[in-house]
Design a protein around this motif. Structure first.
Motif, PDB file in Angstrom:
ATOM      1  N   ARG A  89       0.831  -1.201   0.000  1.00  0.00           N
ATOM      2  CA  ARG A  89       0.000   0.000   0.000  1.00  0.00           C
ATOM      3  C   ARG A  89       0.875   1.265   0.000  1.00  0.00           C
ATOM      4  NH1 ARG A  89      -1.927   3.636   3.297  1.00  0.00           N
ATOM      5  NH2 ARG A  89      -0.906   2.761   5.124  1.00  0.00           N
ATOM      6  N   LEU A  90       1.936   1.233   0.811  1.00  0.00           N
ATOM      7  CA  LEU A  90       2.836   2.387   0.862  1.00  0.00           C
ATOM      8  C   LEU A  90       3.526   2.615  -0.481  1.00  0.00           C
ATOM      9  CD1 LEU A  90       4.443   2.010   4.403  1.00  0.00           C
ATOM     10  CD2 LEU A  90       2.841   3.760   3.636  1.00  0.00           C
ATOM     11  N   GLU A  91       3.920   1.515  -1.147  1.00  0.00           N
ATOM     12  CA  GLU A  91       4.557   1.652  -2.466  1.00  0.00           C
ATOM     13  C   GLU A  91       3.584   2.257  -3.472  1.00  0.00           C
ATOM     14  OE1 GLU A  91       6.179  -2.042  -3.753  1.00  0.00           O
ATOM     15  OE2 GLU A  91       7.603  -2.159  -2.102  1.00  0.00           O
ATOM     16  N   GLU A  92       2.333   1.788  -3.437  1.00  0.00           N
ATOM     17  CA  GLU A  92       1.326   2.339  -4.353  1.00  0.00           C
ATOM     18  C   GLU A  92       1.086   3.818  -4.069  1.00  0.00           C
ATOM     19  OE1 GLU A  92      -2.091  -0.134  -3.899  1.00  0.00           O
ATOM     20  OE2 GLU A  92      -1.182  -1.829  -4.946  1.00  0.00           O
ATOM     21  N   ASP A  93       1.003   4.161  -2.774  1.00  0.00           N
ATOM     22  CA  ASP A  93       0.817   5.571  -2.420  1.00  0.00           C
ATOM     23  C   ASP A  93       2.004   6.402  -2.884  1.00  0.00           C
ATOM     24  OD1 ASP A  93      -1.590   5.002  -1.315  1.00  0.00           O
ATOM     25  OD2 ASP A  93      -0.937   5.105   0.784  1.00  0.00           O
ATOM     26  N   LYS A  94       3.192   5.824  -2.731  1.00  0.00           N
ATOM     27  CA  LYS A  94       4.404   6.536  -3.149  1.00  0.00           C
ATOM     28  C   LYS A  94       4.382   6.777  -4.664  1.00  0.00           C
ATOM     29  CE  LYS A  94       9.330   6.154  -2.104  1.00  0.00           C
ATOM     30  NZ  LYS A  94      10.371   5.222  -1.660  1.00  0.00           N
ATOM     31  N   ALA A  95       3.965   5.722  -5.406  1.00  0.00           N
ATOM     32  CA  ALA A  95       3.889   5.865  -6.862  1.00  0.00           C
ATOM     33  C   ALA A  95       2.836   6.903  -7.239  1.00  0.00           C
ATOM     34  CB  ALA A  95       3.546   4.524  -7.499  1.00  0.00           C
ATOM     35  N   LYS A  96       1.695   6.889  -6.535  1.00  0.00           N
ATOM     36  CA  LYS A  96       0.655   7.879  -6.813  1.00  0.00           C
ATOM     37  C   LYS A  96       1.171   9.284  -6.534  1.00  0.00           C
ATOM     38  CE  LYS A  96      -3.663   5.402  -5.979  1.00  0.00           C
ATOM     39  NZ  LYS A  96      -4.779   5.264  -5.040  1.00  0.00           N
ATOM     40  N   MET A  97       1.841   9.414  -5.390  1.00  0.00           N
ATOM     41  CA  MET A  97       2.347  10.742  -5.024  1.00  0.00           C
ATOM     42  C   MET A  97       3.384  11.199  -6.046  1.00  0.00           C
ATOM     43  SD  MET A  97       0.632  11.766  -2.581  1.00  0.00           S
ATOM     44  CE  MET A  97       1.493  13.193  -1.980  1.00  0.00           C
ATOM     45  N   GLY A  98       4.185  10.234  -6.518  1.00  0.00           N
ATOM     46  CA  GLY A  98       5.169  10.585  -7.545  1.00  0.00           C
ATOM     47  C   GLY A  98       4.483  11.056  -8.809  1.00  0.00           C
ATOM     48  N   ALA A  99       3.409  10.389  -9.213  1.00  0.00           N
ATOM     49  CA  ALA A  99       2.682  10.774 -10.424  1.00  0.00           C
ATOM     50  C   ALA A  99       2.020  12.127 -10.238  1.00  0.00           C
ATOM     51  CB  ALA A  99       1.637   9.704 -10.746  1.00  0.00           C
ATOM     52  N   ARG A 100       1.457  12.360  -9.057  1.00  0.00           N
ATOM     53  CA  ARG A 100       0.810  13.649  -8.781  1.00  0.00           C
ATOM     54  C   ARG A 100       1.835  14.784  -8.816  1.00  0.00           C
ATOM     55  NH1 ARG A 100      -2.826  11.931  -3.617  1.00  0.00           N
ATOM     56  NH2 ARG A 100      -4.362  10.698  -4.750  1.00  0.00           N
ATOM     57  N   LYS A 101       2.978  14.502  -8.215  1.00  0.00           N
ATOM     58  CA  LYS A 101       4.021  15.530  -8.179  1.00  0.00           C
ATOM     59  C   LYS A 101       4.512  15.836  -9.597  1.00  0.00           C
ATOM     60  CE  LYS A 101       8.082  16.761  -5.514  1.00  0.00           C
ATOM     61  NZ  LYS A 101       9.053  16.325  -4.517  1.00  0.00           N
ATOM     62  N   ALA A 102       4.666  14.758 -10.405  1.00  0.00           N
ATOM     63  CA  ALA A 102       5.109  14.951 -11.792  1.00  0.00           C
ATOM     64  C   ALA A 102       4.066  15.749 -12.573  1.00  0.00           C
ATOM     65  CB  ALA A 102       5.330  13.585 -12.455  1.00  0.00           C
ATOM     66  N   ALA A 103       2.795  15.448 -12.337  1.00  0.00           N
ATOM     67  CA  ALA A 103       1.733  16.202 -13.032  1.00  0.00           C
ATOM     68  C   ALA A 103       1.751  17.663 -12.605  1.00  0.00           C
ATOM     69  CB  ALA A 103       0.371  15.574 -12.728  1.00  0.00           C
ATOM     70  N   ARG A 104       1.973  17.884 -11.325  1.00  0.00           N
ATOM     71  CA  ARG A 104       2.026  19.259 -10.823  1.00  0.00           C
ATOM     72  C   ARG A 104       3.192  20.022 -11.471  1.00  0.00           C
ATOM     73  NH1 ARG A 104       1.078  17.907  -5.835  1.00  0.00           N
ATOM     74  NH2 ARG A 104       3.229  17.795  -5.183  1.00  0.00           N
ATOM     75  N   LEU A 105       4.346  19.356 -11.564  1.00  0.00           N
ATOM     76  CA  LEU A 105       5.506  19.994 -12.194  1.00  0.00           C
ATOM     77  C   LEU A 105       5.230  20.286 -13.664  1.00  0.00           C
ATOM     78  CD1 LEU A 105       8.483  18.001 -10.606  1.00  0.00           C
ATOM     79  CD2 LEU A 105       7.920  20.414 -10.257  1.00  0.00           C
TER      80      LEU A 105
END
Length: 117
Positions: A89-105
């Motif tokens: 679950r933490l890995e999935e959240d980390k991947a989601k957060m990474g995708a969100r951060k990339a989208a924000r950038l």
């Protein structure tokens, strides 16, 4: 008449049936009784009972130990499973957060889906 009088004894040994086909009855043998009841010695019966109780107690203790071991193993397996699920679950959240951060950038830079096509 020289007839001797037959003396009658109080037991069945003194009686003669007169019916020659009838057999003499004997005391009932109770073979269905358990061996503990057949033995006359109370101390022996109590000793056997105590032995049986001790054996039962030992068996129940061994059974409880076995159940406790099985329960302990089951608990360890469940804990491992929960830890693995949490990691996943933490890995999935980390991947989601990474995708969100990339989208924000990307949005910051100005490259959106519309522009990139």
């Amino acid at each position: 008449m020289d007839a001797q009088p037959v003396s009658l004894a109080p037991s069945s040994n003194g009686r003669v049936s007169g019916k020659s086909w009838k057999t003499q009855k004997s005391a009932t043998v109770r073979s269905r009784l358990p061996p503990g009841v057949k033995t006359k010695n109370w101390d022996d019966r109590m000793r056997k009972t105590q032995q049986a109780l001790a054996i039962k107690k030992l068996e129940s203790e061994l059974k409880e130990e076995k159940q406790a071991e099985i329960q302990r193993r089951r608990q360890i397996t469940q804990e491992r499973k929960k830890a693995a699920e949490e990691r996943q679950r933490l890995e999935e959240d980390k991947a989601k957060m990474g995708a969100r951060k990339a989208a924000r950038l990307r949005r910051r830079i100005g490259r959106t889906k519309k522009i990139n096509g």
